[in-house]
Every structure is written in structure tokens, then in C-alpha cells.
Design an enzyme around this catalytic site. Structure first.
Site, PDB file in Angstrom:
ATOM      1  N   ASP A   1       0.859  -0.848  -0.634  1.00 47.04           N
ATOM      2  CA  ASP A   1       0.513  -0.139  -0.029  1.00 47.04           C
ATOM      3  C   ASP A   1       0.998   1.228  -0.043  1.00 47.04           C
ATOM      4  OD1 ASP A   1      -2.370   1.958   1.137  1.00 47.04           O
ATOM      5  OD2 ASP A   1      -2.833   0.005   1.002  1.00 47.04           O
TER       6      ASP A   1
ATOM      7  N   HIS B   1      -3.820   5.821   4.065  1.00 49.16           N
ATOM      8  CA  HIS B   1      -4.073   5.066   3.689  1.00 49.16           C
ATOM      9  C   HIS B   1      -3.945   3.528   3.466  1.00 49.16           C
ATOM     10  CE1 HIS B   1      -5.515   1.824   0.362  1.00 49.16           C
ATOM     11  NE2 HIS B   1      -6.666   3.398  -0.019  1.00 49.16           N
TER      12      HIS B   1
ATOM     13  N   SER C   1     -11.486  -0.197  -0.406  1.00 49.63           N
ATOM     14  CA  SER C   1      -9.781  -0.130  -0.177  1.00 49.63           C
ATOM     15  C   SER C   1      -9.928  -1.206   1.202  1.00 49.63           C
ATOM     16  CB  SER C   1      -8.877   0.971   0.564  1.00 49.63           C
ATOM     17  OG  SER C   1      -9.440   1.814  -0.738  1.00 49.63           O
TER      18      SER C   1
END
Length: 705
Positions: free
Chosen positions: A137, A199, A491
Site C-alpha cells: 500500500d 491509506h 479499500s
């Protein structure tokens, strides 16, 4: 004047497209040369790489030489075509740029859906807490409380990875919880494992974060935040930057992670819809195949390009692909109209305006700029630049959201710049996902509620309104609902399942990735928290095209029976979709010496892969036979009986109708015969369920013409 504006806009677009094209061309001169398993092409790989380095200095940007072979290099189109013909090469393709696709969610899964996720880290180095989740990620912010290593034993001896030094990051930032951190080439970003986006940290904490009490979003949704398997260790692989995730880098991270010793890989990223299924040119499909060959579970998001059909990505059958649903929490922001009507809105805002409806409500259509290229439709949808600043300023603006061009955030940003006091957005889709507007008053309503507000705004001489600050409500019904954007995943849906798979692996260390996937799929539920069928955000009953096997539920720790999909099953799958035996031999490191593709390999034979669901394509109504083999993972002597959910027009026979097991790990095979006994629709859905009174093992099926 209007023609001049259009001409200027056109010139700007040409300039913009040239800039984008230049960026893409600068990236597309990198090609990925994939050479398959490390055991099959080492000599060819070394010769090819040495030759390239001698002829083109600094051409090679990545090397893959652990679990699979290949490299990424700057090549001309002709060089790439020539390279594809070299001995040992499986595929050569341009380096693609892929894209990145909470506190209450685990409580919802536990108390509403029955999923057990509680686990306390054990102190023994041989305990289940030695499970390692690798997250590909945007990196990690290791200082957050979710990654505190208190209570964890020494770093597992199997771990062969590293904690890299980088910008604002040193090896000392890792601990016994975050045991590894790597970074790679990213587009326009810093060289560091540190998460500059947030994220990756969110993903990692959702999968494996420790329990953190009194967590909230600025006071909203107060509760305990935790990951799916707090006992797991975390290894972060920073493969994504501000402008996306390079395929060549993703492959390198796969190669490293397999060698490092991870047990589960979590990827909340992927290509856009319509990219596949070209598995030998898909970095995630390639990397995940070699991971699964080594016994590593790979969990990926299905994408955010829903709700259109065939928008799912990461569809290789060796991947566990996750779609997104809602939970039973709603962020409500009420709207009070001048006639004292209260409309339930949604979203997150911390507005502090007058709680009485004393503010002017302005419908977007009434705020249209004069003498502009925009029409009333643009204005009522609050298209940026369609509204007049002098009309908008100081008012609460009522906007529709049917244009499909601009995002909610783009419209919100423009409304704020024009000096609006607040914003009400009308959108079924946006109402399903809470948008945060900070201190700016904003609320989102569905079209049903929106039509009432629009009617009020159009019929009253001086329409007034106010927007109240958001409150968090739990126990919302119905839930779950398939999210509108789910490519039928967000996600954060993916790491929920990544954490769950790690927990299952900790309790069943000998289970293969396919056994874990089977346990999750066959114990899934298709009903919501009001005991009715799960629906889409449009209100229609969801199908396997929307939610796959269903919502994770019950306890996949005790599935009763499992469907084992062996590596050879995946190789036969490649045969059936047209891969040559020579290409397959280069791909796999576990290929039996005398392996060959069946003489009758074809697309229809894909249905016979030993998978926990069944898909029948090109069905003409005539008899189609499918076989499945299940393994008993319960220790008792037991008997399972089948029940069939058959749609109208389809006749299904299962033989035998009873499966007898006398010992643990015993296998039994059954056959399913599909035949039409009437008029069928384009797609028909049903399920085959085996039950022994203690366990229910459900496999959905789809039959399409």
C-alpha cells in the site's frame, strides 16, 4: 464570447492531454519482462539480463529473482517485441499504473453477523501471534497506538525481511508488532516507508491493529478501534505514491514479501475495470500466483468501479477477492426547513450555524451564471463554474448529483469557494458513503427526500433552512447493503478479510489458502440484520453478481467441509482459458513432470475447477455436469445431506445426495447435473448446501446463457 470561451477551453484540454500523454509516455517506456518460476528459467534469465545490462546501461529498474524471475527495464517498442521472443520469456508488457481502490465494523460483524474476532497476543514465540500480514500500500505510520508492541514476544524466527531507512524513517521505527517496512520507486514521491497518505496505515490497522479505546473521528463514532486479528505482526511494503502504484514495483514487493516470510498478503489496490483477465500481463495476478504456490494467502479488493456489471478486478481464482457492504452505523446530519419539516440527511460535518431555519435555501438552478455556456441542468447539478458567486454567497445551496462527471468533493470545494453558507446534496449513491465536510455545513439526502426539499425550495417565496451537526447512530437497519461503488470493494473491505484469514490460519496452521477461502465463502450469509435478503443500495435484492458468496458471517473457524483447490487445478484453469502448455510450464514451480493440458480443454471446463462456487457459462439448456470434492475438517463420524435452491426454469440433480465421512480429512466427490426445464433468464442464481445438522456448507451458483 461563448465561442472564445469554448476555444480557450479546447486549447486548455489539448495542453492538458499533452501533459498527461507525456507523463504516460515517460512511464510506458518501462516494460515488465516476466519469465515465470525461479526453478524453470534461471539460466535464460541470467543470460538475458546480463546481455541487456551490457547493451543498455541503467536500463534495468527492477529485478525479480526470488520466487519468480524477470525484470523491469526501459525498452523501445521493438526491443520489447524482440524480448518477448527470447527463450524462457512468458510475457512482456508495459508497466501499468494501478490505483488504490473503522471502529464499528468489527462490532457489527461480531454481534450482528456472529464473526468471532477476539484474540489476545500470546507471549510464546511459537504462538499464533507469529502470523505475519504483509500490506502492499502507501506505507505505514508506525507510531500510532494500533501498532504498539506491548505483549508481543520476539520477532518470529521465520522472518527474513528488513526495516529500511528512509526519509523521516529509520529501522528503529519498527518493533515487535511492525516487524518490517520496505519502500520502492513511486511516482513523484519521497523515498521512505513512512505513509504520507494515510491509506496504508488505515489498511494495516484494519487488518491487524491492536485494540485502542476511546477512538473517534473528532468525537463522532466513539468506541474501541481494533483490527481483524490484533495478534498478527505487520510488514509494510510501500508500493504506491501520490499518483498511483507501478506494476513493476508491485511485482518487486511480491517477490520480496514471499522471500521475507509473510503468511497473508493484503492489497487494497488494482487496475481499473475492464483491464483483465489477461493474467500473464497482470502484476497482481502474477505475483499472487507465486505467493499462493508458497502457501501464502492473497486478499485483494474487487475495485471501486461499481455498480456496473463486469467491473470487478483482481479476479484470478487463486486470489480471495473482496467486495464492499455497509455496516449498521450511520452518520446523520438533519436538515430543518423553514416550515419546521425535519429531513434526515447524512454525512460528517461539525457545523456551528444557527440551529433554527433562518438561512436562505437556494436551489442550484436558481444560481445559474448569466451569459455562460452552462445551462439549467448544469446549474442544478452544481457543476463547477456553472453558478454565480453573487447568487451563491451566504446561502445554503441545494445541489443535485446526476451529472456523473464531477465528484462530490469537487462540487463541495467549488461551493465553499463561492462563499456559500452550506450545501445540501441530493444523491442516492453519495448518501450511502459519509462525506466529511469538516466545519462546513453539509448534508446528503437520497432522491426521495431530495425531491421534497426541491419542491419546498421551488414553491416557497423565501425558502429557508439550516443544517445540524452530525451525530453517529448505531443499530441502523437494514445492514449490510451492497455499496454502490463496490465492483461487485472498498479499500477497507479487503483488510477486514485479510485480518480474518490470519486469525483462521493461526487456529488452523496447516490449512492452505484455498481451504481458508472456502471456509469464509461457504459460511457466508445472504441475509441482513432484519433477517431479510441483503439488498443493493438501489433497494433491489442482491445476487452473487453483487456480493459473491455473501457477507462474512457465522464462524469460518468451523466450516465443517472445505473445498481444496490445488495448484494443479489452477494450471488446468489456465489450460481451459487457452494458455499453451509451454507457457504454463514456465509459470509454475510445482508442475508435475508429466503434466499436460487435457485434450478437451475449453472455456466450459472451467466450471469443473474445485472451487467453493459454481459458474456455468454459455448454457443452452442441455445437460451440463460439474463435479466437486469436499474434505471433512470436523473430527466426528458424520453424514451430510444436500439441499438445492434452484431458480425457476432450471432442473438440478446432485449425486449422491448424501455424503458419509468416517474420519477427519476424508474426501468425498459429488456431481451436479444442470438442465433447463423451462424458459431461463439471461442469468440464473441458486445454491447447493450440504448440512449435517451442525454445519451448513453453502456454495452459490450462477448459470448464464
Amino acid at each position: 464570447m461563448k465561442s472564445l470561451y469554448v476555444l480557450c477551453s479546447f486549447i486548455f484540454l489539448i495542453y492538458l492531454f499533452r501533459e498527461i500523454k507525456a507523463d504516460e509516455e515517460g512511464n510506458n517506456d518501462v516494460y515488465i519482462v516476466y519469465m515465470g518460476a525461479a526453478a524453470t528459467s534461471r539460466d535464460n534469465h541470467d543470460i538475458l539480463l546480463t546481455s541487456l545490462v551490457k547493451s543498455k546501461k541503467d536500463a534495468v529498474v527492477e529485478k525479480y529473482q526470488n520466487s519468480f524471475l524477470g525484470f523491469a527495464a526501459r525498452l523501445t517498442d521493438k526491443e520489447a517485441k524482440d524480448m518477448a521472443e527470447k527463450p524462457g520469456v512468458v510475457s512482456v508488457f508495459p508497466d501499468p499504473v494501478l490505483q488504490l481502490h473503522t471502529t464499528r465494523s468489527w462490532d457489527f460483524l461480531k454481534y450482528q453477523m456472529g464473526v468471532e474476532t477476539d484474540f489476545k497476543p500470546a507471549k510464546s514465540s511459537n504462538a499464533p501471534s507469529d502470523l505475519i500480514i504483509g500490506v502492499l500500500d502507501t506505507g505505514i505510520w508506525p507510531e500510532v497506538e494500533s501498532f504498539n508492541d506491548e505483549g508481543f514476544g520476539p520477532i518470529p524466527s521465520k522472518w527474513k525481511g528488513t526495516c529500511m531507512n528512509g526519509r523521516d524513517f529509520t529501522s528503529s521505527n519498527c518493533n515487535r508488532k511492525v516487524i518490517g517496512a520496505r519502500y520502492y520507486r513511486t511516482i513523484g514521491d519521497y523515498n521512505t516507508p513512512r505513509d504520507m497518505n494515510g491509506h496504508g496505515t488505515h489498511v494495516a490497522s484494519t487488518a491487524a491493529g491492536n485494540t485502542v479505546s476511546n477512538a473517534s473521528y473528532y468525537g463522532l463514532a466513539m468506541g474501541s478501534a481494533k483490527g481483524g486479528f490484533p495478534g498478527a505482526r505487520v510488514a509494510a511494503y510501500r508500493v504506491c505514491g501520490a499518483r498511483g502504484c507501478l506494476g513493476s514495483v508491485i511485482l518487486k514487493a511480491f517477490d520480496d514479501a514471499i522471500e521475507d516470510g509473510v503468511d497473508v498478503l493484503s492489497l487494497s489496490l488494482g487496475s481499473s475495470a475492464g483491464f483483465g483477465p489477461n493474467f500473464h500481463r497482470d502484476p497482481i495476478a502474477i505475483g499472487s500466483f507465486h505467493a499462493v504456490e508458497k502457501g501464502i494467502m492473497v486478499v485483494c479488493s474487487a475495485g471501486n468501479d461499481g455498480p456496473n456489471r463486469e467491473s470487478v478486478v483482481n479476479i484470478a481464482p487463486w486470489i480471495l477477492t473482496v467486495a464492499a457492504t455497509s455496516i449498521d452505523r450511520d452518520f446523520q446530519a438533519d436538515i430543518i426547513l423553514g416550515d419546521k419539516t425535519v429531513v434526515k440527511g447524512g454525512g460528517i460535518n461539525f457545523a456551528q450555524i444557527d440551529k433554527s431555519p433562518v438561512h436562505r435555501l437556494l436551489y442550484g438552478r436558481s444560481a445559474k451564471r448569466n451569459f455562460s455556456m452552462y445551462d439549467e441542468v448544469d446549474a442544478r447539478n452544481c457543476i463547477p463554474r456553472a453558478l454565480d458567486v453573487n447568487k451563491v454567497k451566504g446561502n445554503i445551496v441545494l445541489c443535485e448529483h446526476r451529472d456523473g462527471i464531477y465528484t462530490v468533493k469537487q462540487k463541495l470545494r467549488r461551493i465553499k469557494r463561492l462563499g456559500a453558507l452550506g450545501m445540501i446534496l441530493v444523491s442516492n449513491n453519495a448518501r450511502g458513503v459519509a462525506t466529511s465536510s469538516g466545519s462546513f455545513p453539509m448534508a446528503t439526502v437520497d432522491r426521495n427526500a431530495g425531491s421534497k426539499i426541491i419542491s419546498y425550495a421551488k414553491t416557497k417565496r423565501k425558502p429557508m433552512a439550516t443544517i445540524l451537526p452530525s451525530v453517529s447512530m448505531t443499530g441502523y437497519k437494514p445492514a449490510p447493503v451492497v455499496a454502490y461503488f463496490s465492483a461487485r470493494g472498498t479499500s477497507m473491505a479487503c483488510p477486514h478479510i485479510s485480518g480474518l484469514t490470519a486469525m483462521i490460519k493461526s487456529q488452523n496452521p496447516n490449512w492452505s489458502p484455498s481451504a481458508i477461502r472456502s471456509a469464509i465463502m461457504t459460511t457466508a450469509t445472504q441475509t441482513n440484520n432484519i433477517k431479510k435478503p441483503i439488498t443493493t443500495n438501489f433497494g433491489s435484492i442482491a445476487t452473487p453478481y453483487d456480493f459473491g458468496a455473501g457477507e462474512v458471517a457465522s464462524s469460518p473457524l468451523q466450516p465443517g467441509l472445505i473445498y481444496e483447490t490445488e495448484i494443479i487445478d489452477y494450471l488446468h484453469f489456465l489450460c481451459n482459458i487457452g494458455y499453451s502448455i509451454s507457457r504454463i510450464k514456465r509459470i509454475s514451480s510445482t508442475l508435475p513432470p508429466k503434466f499436460s493440458c487435457p485434450s478437451d480443454s475449453n472455456y466450459n471446463s472451467v466450471s469443473n475447477m474445485n472451487y467453493p462456487s459454481i459458474a456455468i457459462a454459455n448454457f443452452n439448456g442441455k445437460v451440463r455436469r460439474v463435479t466437486r470434492t469436499v474434505t471433512n475438517v470436523d473430527g466426528d463420524d458424520t453424514s451430510y445431506t444436500v439441499t438445492v435452491e434452484a431458480p425457476k426454469g432450471l432442473k438440478i440433480k446432485v449425486s449422491p445426495s448424501t455424503l458419509e465421512f468416517t474420519e477427519r480429512n476424508k474426501k468425498q466427490t459429488y456431481e451436479v447435473i444442470f438442465k433447463s426445464n423451462g424458459k431461463l433468464g439471461e442469468d440464473s442464481f441458486g445454491a447447493i448446501t450440504w448440512s449435517n445438522g451442525k454445519y451448513r456448507v453453502r456454495s452459490p451458483f450462477v448459470v448464464s446463457k
